[in-house]
Design a protein around this motif. Structure first.
Motif, PDB file in Angstrom:
ATOM      1  N   UNK A 124       5.365   5.097  12.916  1.00 55.65           N
ATOM      2  CA  UNK A 124       6.084   5.510  11.713  1.00 55.65           C
ATOM      3  C   UNK A 124       7.546   5.114  11.805  1.00 55.65           C
ATOM      4  N   UNK A 125       8.143   5.298  12.982  1.00 60.57           N
ATOM      5  CA  UNK A 125       9.553   4.964  13.156  1.00 60.57           C
ATOM      6  C   UNK A 125       9.790   3.464  13.038  1.00 60.57           C
ATOM      7  N   UNK A 126       8.932   2.650  13.666  1.00 62.50           N
ATOM      8  CA  UNK A 126       9.166   1.209  13.622  1.00 62.50           C
ATOM      9  C   UNK A 126       8.919   0.635  12.232  1.00 62.50           C
ATOM     10  N   UNK A 127       8.037   1.285  11.455  1.00 65.63           N
ATOM     11  CA  UNK A 127       7.775   0.823  10.091  1.00 65.63           C
ATOM     12  C   UNK A 127       8.792   1.367   9.098  1.00 65.63           C
ATOM     13  N   UNK A 128       9.646   2.311   9.549  1.00 64.14           N
ATOM     14  CA  UNK A 128      10.620   2.953   8.662  1.00 64.14           C
ATOM     15  C   UNK A 128       9.930   3.586   7.461  1.00 64.14           C
ATOM     16  N   UNK A 129       8.776   4.227   7.755  1.00 65.54           N
ATOM     17  CA  UNK A 129       7.991   4.886   6.713  1.00 65.54           C
ATOM     18  C   UNK A 129       8.498   6.311   6.502  1.00 65.54           C
ATOM     19  N   UNK A 130       8.562   6.743   5.251  1.00 60.04           N
ATOM     20  CA  UNK A 130       8.926   8.125   4.948  1.00 60.04           C
ATOM     21  C   UNK A 130       7.759   9.068   5.218  1.00 60.04           C
ATOM     22  N   UNK A 131       6.527   8.545   5.151  1.00 57.91           N
ATOM     23  CA  UNK A 131       5.351   9.397   5.239  1.00 57.91           C
ATOM     24  C   UNK A 131       4.464   8.958   6.403  1.00 57.91           C
ATOM     25  N   UNK A 132       3.640   9.898   6.881  1.00 54.58           N
ATOM     26  CA  UNK A 132       2.609   9.538   7.835  1.00 54.58           C
ATOM     27  C   UNK A 132       1.276  10.072   7.325  1.00 54.58           C
ATOM     28  N   UNK A 133       0.302  10.168   8.191  1.00 56.44           N
ATOM     29  CA  UNK A 133      -1.070  10.445   7.769  1.00 56.44           C
ATOM     30  C   UNK A 133      -1.207  11.748   6.993  1.00 56.44           C
ATOM     31  N   UNK A 134      -0.366  12.751   7.279  1.00 55.27           N
ATOM     32  CA  UNK A 134      -0.450  14.017   6.549  1.00 55.27           C
ATOM     33  C   UNK A 134      -0.389  13.805   5.039  1.00 55.27           C
ATOM     34  N   UNK A 135       0.440  12.863   4.598  1.00 54.58           N
ATOM     35  CA  UNK A 135       0.612  12.621   3.169  1.00 54.58           C
ATOM     36  C   UNK A 135      -0.235  11.454   2.669  1.00 54.58           C
ATOM     37  N   UNK A 136      -0.606  10.535   3.581  1.00 49.22           N
ATOM     38  CA  UNK A 136      -1.257   9.302   3.153  1.00 49.22           C
ATOM     39  C   UNK A 136      -2.779   9.373   3.147  1.00 49.22           C
ATOM     40  N   UNK A 137      -3.363  10.298   3.927  1.00 53.05           N
ATOM     41  CA  UNK A 137      -4.820  10.400   3.952  1.00 53.05           C
ATOM     42  C   UNK A 137      -5.456   9.253   4.706  1.00 53.05           C
ATOM     43  N   UNK A 138      -6.351   8.511   4.055  1.00 51.78           N
ATOM     44  CA  UNK A 138      -6.966   7.349   4.710  1.00 51.78           C
ATOM     45  C   UNK A 138      -7.098   6.213   3.712  1.00 51.78           C
ATOM     46  N   UNK A 139      -7.435   5.030   4.232  1.00 52.19           N
ATOM     47  CA  UNK A 139      -7.770   3.897   3.375  1.00 52.19           C
ATOM     48  C   UNK A 139      -9.065   3.290   3.892  1.00 52.19           C
ATOM     49  N   UNK A 140      -9.672   2.450   3.081  1.00 56.94           N
ATOM     50  CA  UNK A 140     -10.929   1.800   3.434  1.00 56.94           C
ATOM     51  C   UNK A 140     -10.710   0.316   3.683  1.00 56.94           C
ATOM     52  N   UNK A 141     -11.374  -0.194   4.707  1.00 52.09           N
ATOM     53  CA  UNK A 141     -11.431  -1.631   4.955  1.00 52.09           C
ATOM     54  C   UNK A 141     -12.823  -2.127   4.583  1.00 52.09           C
ATOM     55  N   UNK A 142     -12.887  -3.344   4.093  1.00 50.19           N
ATOM     56  CA  UNK A 142     -14.180  -3.907   3.736  1.00 50.19           C
ATOM     57  C   UNK A 142     -15.014  -4.180   4.987  1.00 50.19           C
ATOM     58  N   UNK A 143     -16.290  -3.758   5.018  1.00 45.73           N
ATOM     59  CA  UNK A 143     -17.143  -4.090   6.164  1.00 45.73           C
ATOM     60  C   UNK A 143     -17.296  -5.596   6.392  1.00 45.73           C
ATOM     61  N   UNK A 144     -17.095  -6.392   5.341  1.00 43.19           N
ATOM     62  CA  UNK A 144     -17.210  -7.843   5.512  1.00 43.19           C
ATOM     63  C   UNK A 144     -16.049  -8.429   6.300  1.00 43.19           C
ATOM     64  N   UNK A 145     -15.036  -7.600   6.618  1.00 43.05           N
ATOM     65  CA  UNK A 145     -13.908  -8.077   7.425  1.00 43.05           C
ATOM     66  C   UNK A 145     -14.195  -8.015   8.920  1.00 43.05           C
ATOM     67  N   UNK A 146     -15.351  -7.478   9.327  1.00 41.63           N
ATOM     68  CA  UNK A 146     -15.662  -7.329  10.743  1.00 41.63           C
ATOM     69  C   UNK A 146     -15.824  -8.685  11.432  1.00 41.63           C
ATOM     70  N   UNK A 147     -15.445  -8.720  12.708  1.00 42.69           N
ATOM     71  CA  UNK A 147     -15.479  -9.954  13.492  1.00 42.69           C
ATOM     72  C   UNK A 147     -16.036  -9.663  14.879  1.00 42.69           C
ATOM     73  N   UNK A 148     -16.924 -10.559  15.347  1.00 43.06           N
ATOM     74  CA  UNK A 148     -17.502 -10.438  16.685  1.00 43.06           C
ATOM     75  C   UNK A 148     -16.441 -10.561  17.776  1.00 43.06           C
TER      76      UNK A 148
END
Length: 301
Positions: A93-117
């Motif tokens: 959070x500090x290096x990104x200079x973000x005002x918020x962290x997970x408490x406020x942001x919740x989660x996001x989804x990544x596409x399963x098609x982005x997986x790599x062996x």
């Protein structure tokens, strides 16, 4: 127990650098299903676990195939979803200079098609955008989870693995910047909870071309693995085989054509990929200078 996929969708147990092939045994015992063999194993693990333990106990030290003679594949090739944690380490959070962290942001989804062996190539899509590595500790769901408490959450975990969340910097939504094909290397295999021990004290480090970039421990997470899985289950039903990944620590930095990136997770193993920009083109939508971008990270010693 260390469970891996290899070669042409075969499953095995990793033991002291050798692979015991369990594919035929599983196919003879597990019910047919319209999804991968490893998800069938996860769903019916209680049925076959005694057989796998017996097989492993009886196998001699030279049984199976040498690990370096098989081609490792994604531990789970077809999760229904990848649930990811934004800003779950305070140093990140500090290096990104973000005002918020997970408490406020919740989660996001990544596409399963982005997986790599493991051993695959991260393909950078654009020639004029910044792309970063992010080292993460991930969980694979073993039992359907809906509205589970943090105290119940780890009972719904089948196993643990390593994951890289490759990220394009800019102002687009996280799910866009992180869902390009090949942007989620995962592996090298699944380690069951009884072998890993506590997920709250797992070290991880990431190197690029041998230089240390990220080094952390899951005890530094803002939301623990159990807390994050619990929260995610109150929003979306987590199915067997789904991937829940817990966020990255400080040290994210650019990757470029020709790099070799390696993630080492304590009690799990090494996940290595290379990076190519061979087919990169200019970004059609711009956005290179929008959104939070961390400064280049110094090499850590």
């Amino acid at each position: 127990m260390r469970i891996l996929r290899f070669d042409d969708d075969r499953l095995g147990l990793e033991r002291d650098g050798r692979v015991l092939d369990i594919t035929d045994l599983l196919n003879s015992r597990l019910a047919p299903a319209p999804y991968s063999l490893v998800r069938r194993l996860i769903t019916e693990f209680a049925v076959v676990r005694p057989l796998l333990e017996e097989l492993s106990a009886k196998a001699g030290p030279s049984a199976g195939l040498p690990l370096d003679e098989v081609r490792l594949r994604l531990p789970v090739p077809d999760p229904t979803k990848i649930v990811a944690a934004p800003v779950n380490y305070r140093d990140h959070q500090a290096e990104m200079n973000e005002d918020y962290h997970i408490d406020a942001l919740g989660f996001f989804l990544k596409s399963p098609s982005s997986l790599l062996d493991p051993g695959g190539s991260v393909r950078l899509p654009y020639s004029d955008r910044r792309f970063d590595h992010e080292a993460e500790f991930a969980l694979v769901v073993g039992r359907r989870a809906s509205h589970v408490t943090p105290e119940q959450a780890l009972d719904h975990v089948f196993g643990y693995t390593g994951l890289m969340d490759i990220t394009m910097r800019g102002g687009e939504d996280r799910s866009t910047r992180k869902s390009f094909d090949t942007f989620t290397p995962m592996g090298p295999w699944l380690v069951t909870p009884d072998e890993l021990g506590s997920p709250d004290d797992v070290g991880l480090e990431l190197t690029v071309n041998g230089a240390l970039r990220q080094k952390a421990n899951t005890r530094d997470l803002i939301w623990s693995a159990a807390s994050f899985l619990s929260y995610a289950s109150t929003v979306t039903v987590l199915e067997p085989g789904d991937v829940v990944t817990t966020g990255t620590p400080a040290g994210v930095a650019p990757i470029q054509d020709g790099d070799t990136v390696e993630l080492i997770v304590d009690r799990i193993g090494r996940l290595t990929v290379d990076v190519t920009a061979e087919s990169a083109v200019p970004c059609p939508t711009g956005g290179a200078n929008r959104g939070p971008v961390p400064p280049p990270a110094p090499t850590r010693h």
